[in-house]
Design a protein around this motif. Structure first.
Motif, mmCIF file in Angstrom:
data_model
loop_
_atom_site.group_PDB
_atom_site.id
_atom_site.type_symbol
_atom_site.label_atom_id
_atom_site.label_comp_id
_atom_site.label_asym_id
_atom_site.label_seq_id
_atom_site.Cartn_x
_atom_site.Cartn_y
_atom_site.Cartn_z
ATOM 1 N N LEU A 1 0.446 -2.348 -5.581
ATOM 2 C CA LEU A 1 -0.924 -2.997 -5.035
ATOM 3 C C LEU A 1 -1.023 -3.731 -6.121
ATOM 4 O O LEU A 1 -1.615 -4.968 -6.317
ATOM 5 C CB LEU A 1 -1.910 -2.287 -4.663
ATOM 6 N N THR A 2 -0.829 -3.393 -7.485
ATOM 7 C CA THR A 2 -1.039 -4.175 -8.756
ATOM 8 C C THR A 2 -0.328 -5.280 -9.012
ATOM 9 O O THR A 2 -0.958 -6.628 -9.178
ATOM 10 C CB THR A 2 -0.753 -3.316 -9.933
ATOM 11 N N GLN A 3 0.672 -5.233 -8.213
ATOM 12 C CA GLN A 3 1.703 -6.389 -8.413
ATOM 13 C C GLN A 3 1.451 -7.405 -7.412
ATOM 14 O O GLN A 3 1.299 -8.742 -7.450
ATOM 15 C CB GLN A 3 2.996 -6.208 -8.230
ATOM 16 N N PHE A 4 1.012 -6.577 -5.931
ATOM 17 C CA PHE A 4 0.644 -7.612 -4.821
ATOM 18 C C PHE A 4 -0.741 -8.432 -5.159
ATOM 19 O O PHE A 4 -0.771 -9.683 -4.968
ATOM 20 C CB PHE A 4 0.501 -6.567 -3.841
ATOM 21 N N ILE A 5 -1.596 -7.806 -5.936
ATOM 22 C CA ILE A 5 -2.760 -8.622 -6.262
ATOM 23 C C ILE A 5 -2.489 -9.592 -7.340
ATOM 24 O O ILE A 5 -2.725 -10.735 -7.299
ATOM 25 C CB ILE A 5 -3.956 -7.548 -6.896
ATOM 26 N N ALA A 6 -1.579 -9.295 -8.180
ATOM 27 C CA ALA A 6 -1.029 -10.011 -9.160
ATOM 28 C C ALA A 6 -0.590 -11.667 -8.743
ATOM 29 O O ALA A 6 -0.703 -12.575 -9.190
ATOM 30 C CB ALA A 6 -0.165 -9.564 -10.358
ATOM 31 N N SER A 7 0.005 -11.452 -7.567
ATOM 32 C CA SER A 7 0.718 -12.722 -6.841
ATOM 33 C C SER A 7 -0.506 -13.694 -6.621
ATOM 34 O O SER A 7 0.134 -14.778 -6.324
ATOM 35 C CB SER A 7 1.415 -12.051 -5.577
ATOM 36 N N PHE B 1 0.946 -1.345 0.142
ATOM 37 C CA PHE B 1 -0.091 -0.014 0.070
ATOM 38 C C PHE B 1 0.932 1.154 0.066
ATOM 39 O O PHE B 1 0.611 2.283 -0.788
ATOM 40 C CB PHE B 1 -0.856 -0.032 1.278
ATOM 41 N N TRP B 2 1.660 1.079 0.860
ATOM 42 C CA TRP B 2 2.700 2.334 0.905
ATOM 43 C C TRP B 2 3.600 2.490 -0.296
ATOM 44 O O TRP B 2 3.736 3.679 -0.775
ATOM 45 C CB TRP B 2 3.685 2.194 2.155
ATOM 46 N N ASN B 3 4.029 1.515 -1.035
ATOM 47 C CA ASN B 3 4.626 1.662 -2.386
ATOM 48 C C ASN B 3 3.713 2.351 -3.406
ATOM 49 O O ASN B 3 4.081 3.098 -4.245
ATOM 50 C CB ASN B 3 5.151 0.168 -2.731
ATOM 51 N N SER B 4 2.257 1.707 -3.297
ATOM 52 C CA SER B 4 1.215 2.559 -4.340
ATOM 53 C C SER B 4 1.030 3.854 -4.001
ATOM 54 O O SER B 4 1.321 4.722 -4.996
ATOM 55 C CB SER B 4 0.096 1.507 -3.964
ATOM 56 N N LEU C 1 17.630 -0.156 -11.231
ATOM 57 C CA LEU C 1 16.417 0.446 -10.833
ATOM 58 C C LEU C 1 15.528 -0.542 -10.859
ATOM 59 O O LEU C 1 14.067 -0.417 -10.534
ATOM 60 C CB LEU C 1 15.905 1.555 -11.791
ATOM 61 N N LEU C 2 15.665 -1.861 -11.190
ATOM 62 C CA LEU C 2 14.455 -2.851 -11.271
ATOM 63 C C LEU C 2 14.218 -2.935 -9.864
ATOM 64 O O LEU C 2 14.928 -2.997 -8.840
ATOM 65 C CB LEU C 2 15.024 -4.156 -11.609
ATOM 66 N N ASP C 3 12.646 -3.016 -9.750
ATOM 67 C CA ASP C 3 12.310 -3.266 -8.317
ATOM 68 C C ASP C 3 12.608 -2.127 -7.425
ATOM 69 O O ASP C 3 12.781 -2.207 -6.091
ATOM 70 C CB ASP C 3 12.575 -4.524 -7.789
ATOM 71 N N SER C 4 12.615 -0.780 -8.140
ATOM 72 C CA SER C 4 12.731 0.216 -6.960
ATOM 73 C C SER C 4 11.817 1.022 -7.318
ATOM 74 O O SER C 4 11.112 1.374 -8.412
ATOM 75 C CB SER C 4 14.144 0.816 -7.284
ATOM 76 N N ARG C 5 11.510 2.045 -6.241
ATOM 77 C CA ARG C 5 10.409 3.047 -6.413
ATOM 78 C C ARG C 5 10.804 4.062 -7.338
ATOM 79 O O ARG C 5 9.893 4.692 -7.975
ATOM 80 C CB ARG C 5 9.874 3.451 -5.096
ATOM 81 N N LEU C 6 11.890 4.508 -7.059
ATOM 82 C CA LEU C 6 12.406 5.698 -7.634
ATOM 83 C C LEU C 6 12.270 5.506 -9.303
ATOM 84 O O LEU C 6 11.660 6.355 -10.048
ATOM 85 C CB LEU C 6 13.978 5.888 -7.473
ATOM 86 N N GLY C 7 12.640 4.182 -10.062
ATOM 87 C CA GLY C 7 12.453 4.109 -11.128
ATOM 88 C C GLY C 7 11.173 4.087 -11.776
ATOM 89 O O GLY C 7 10.792 4.608 -12.838
ATOM 90 N N LEU C 8 10.225 3.574 -10.911
ATOM 91 C CA LEU C 8 8.721 3.671 -11.237
ATOM 92 C C LEU C 8 8.126 4.903 -11.386
ATOM 93 O O LEU C 8 7.541 5.252 -12.113
ATOM 94 C CB LEU C 8 7.924 2.685 -10.418
#
Lengths: 290, 276
Positions: B226-232, B72-75, B136-143
């Motif tokens: 959350l998009t990725q979280f739900i996809a899991s 949630f915080w990432n989103s 930057l993969l899997d980093s908030r900065l990149g996204l």
């Protein structure tokens, strides 16, 4: 009017946005074009060789590409048909006076705010699952055999899910357009003896044409790149039955590690999208002048 | 004239509209209801499910097992961050295009829009490789960076259409009264522009929150929103309907509430001002 000083200031203020978007457009796209001419596999790094048009040749002659192209078109056209026809009917209904307009509007618009992974998984599990899904329960209640939607009609199921997400968008825009319809004109036509059907056909339909065009074009841009819904429901299968072009490019480059082939596919997708974009830009450009 | 007829008509339309609205909303309603059930009750027939007892068990489990709040915080960080950066870049650009239009302003706007037409898969491979090479993969900065660029054209456009509606005479009056460019922006324009900026922000937070191409491709766990979280949940083990429902409800609730406030802006923003 504008002084030379303010004009310079204006140019300075606009430049960060322009430079960033220019780089965003040119750098990755340039790299994709470059990769698309290489024999480049992530499993053999440092072994890149020039491949000419081989990647394009293999991508375009692969049966999977034609399946994916067909699926992409079916998906786009199927969702468009459902959302435009459904959207017009729904907008006409919601434009009438009735009790609780605010609440109904909120319910109708809600699916648009649901993130794609949620809506796909909710439909897949809670509704289309052949054992525990709602549709299976209903089928069993009537003594029918439950239908395994995602196994036997994967593309149609995905069309249904995506259409559910986009119907609110079409409805909302068409409703907004309907509400700007000239009431006096309607009343004048009614007084002159025009029936409900001919008023709909000669006044409402022409008024909605522009909004329908906007809905069709904007949805097409988004629908050409449907991805998450396919990833979490069918993974493009069974076989290539629900693979569209974005999913095919993803599978080729990040699952099969074929950077060259994936890039060629990406360029093909860009060309397809540009054909659509051409018409959309002309449309919006015209509105800008008006 | 015929008051009874029109009353009947209103009743009929009311029934029809509520039925259709309920059917469209039903999948969301059902998910919310199911999230308050135990896993065993969630897979029973719909009537048995509805009549079983209610519980918050699934919410506890979702948080404990998969740390919902981290996602949630990432989103929040990704959607708010990318919107704010986009606003900082777009406000000056939209301001100058709306108030000091040049010969090429229209072409510039159209060109910005055209960058939005590029399908994401077209640049998937180089973006993935660049992210990998720059760590930057899997980093908030990149996204935040990618989503800023994706939404920048929409932000510029929306702001432009709002700024366009601010009457130019007010600016000229301010100038005549000797206001400098700085005080003109600060005291005249800003107060008039705030509602437009707020609407733009709202719509873009929603778009960024639900973005499900780059967030799925460029994150795995640490920065996963959350998009990725739900996809899991797409390849689950064992009973999971109630937990999936709880996770889904939490993922969509904040944006449903924001979204209901922004219906009008939605039309304007997504049609680039073509329908108002």
């Amino acid at each position: 009017m504008a002084t030379a000083q303010s004009r310079t200031a204006a140019r300075l203020m606009v430049s960060p946005a322009v430079i960033l978007l220019f780089l965003w457009m040119i750098v990755p796209l340039g790299m994709t074009i470059y990769f698309s001419f290489l024999r480049y596999n992530l499993l053999n790094p440092g072994m890149e060789t020039f491949a000419g048009f081989d990647n394009y040749y293999y991508f375009l002659t692969n049966a999977a590409f034609w399946d994916a192209l067909g699926n992409t078109l079916t998906l786009v056209l199927g969702v468009l048909a459902i959302t435009v026809i459904g959207g017009v009917l729904l907008a006409l209904l919601l434009d009438q006076p009735f009790r609780g307009q605010g609440i109904v509007r909120v319910m109708v618009i809600a699916p648009f705010f649901v993130m794609p992974t949620v809506s796909a998984l909710v439909w897949k599990n809670m509704f289309m699952n052949p054992v525990n899904g709602m549709f299976a329960h209903i089928a069993k209640f009537f003594g029918l055999q439950p239908f395994d939607f995602l196994a036997h009609a994967p593309l149609a199921s995905i069309i249904l899910i995506v259409a559910w997400q986009w119907l609110p968008f079409a409805t909302l825009i068409l409703l907004t357009a309907l509400q700007s319809l000239d009431r006096e004109q309607q009343e004048a036509a009614e007084m002159d003896g025009a029936g409900a059907l001919s008023r709909f056909w000669y006044l409402t339909v022409p008024h909605l044409t522009r909004s329908i065009t906007v809905v069709v074009l904007i949805q097409t841009i988004f629908l050409l790149s449907v991805f998450a819904e396919i990833l979490v429901t069918t993974n493009g299968g069974p076989g290539t039955a629900s693979t569209n072009i974005p999913y095919l490019v993803y599978a080729q480059s990040l699952l099969a590690f074929d950077v060259g082939g994936g890039s060629a596919g990406g360029i093909v997708a860009v060309i397809l999208a540009n054909i659509v974009a051409f018409f959309l830009m002309r449309m919006i450009g015209k509105n800008l002048e008006a | 004239m015929s008051r009874n007829v029109s009353q009947t008509r209103v009743t009929l339309v009311t029934i029809a509209a509520w039925t259709v609205g309920f059917l469209i909303f039903f999948p969301i309603l059902w998910t919310i209801l199911m999230s308050f059930k135990t896993e065993g009750d969630a897979i029973k027939t719909p009537i048995e499910m509805l009549t079983s007892s209610w519980t918050l068990e699934s919410y506890h489990e979702v948080q404990e097992r998969s740390d919902y709040f981290r996602h949630f915080w990432n989103s929040v960080v990704i959607s708010l961050g990318s919107t704010l950066v986009a606003l900082i870049i777009a406000i000056p650009a939209a301001w100058s295009m709306a108030f000091v239009p040049g010969k090429r302003t229209k072409d510039l706007l159209m060109w910005m829009l055209s960058t939005k037409m590029m399908p994401a898969v077209g640049v998937l491979v180089p973006m993935y490789l660049m992210f990998r090479d720059f760590g930057l993969l899997d980093s908030r900065l990149g996204l935040v960076g990618v989503l800023t660029l994706i939404n920048l054209p929409i932000v510029v456009w929306m702001l432009y259409t709002y700024f366009k509606e601010i009457p130019g005479e007010i600016l000229e009056a301010a100038r005549m009264d000797g206001a400098s460019l700085r005080s003109e922006i600060l005291y005249v324009l800003t107060p008039m522009a705030v509602p437009g900026i707020a609407s733009t922000m709202l719509l873009n937070v929603i778009l960024a929150w639900n973005e499900a191409f780059w967030t799925l491709q460029l994150t795995t766990s640490k920065a996963a929103p959350l998009t990725q979280f739900i996809a899991s949940y797409s390849s689950p083990e064992g009973l999971f309907y109630a937990k999936l429902s709880a996770a889904s409800t939490m993922a969509i609730a904040p944006i449903l509430i924001l979204g209901w406030f922004s219906q009008k802006q939605l039309v304007r923003g997504l049609t680039f001002g073509a329908v108002k």
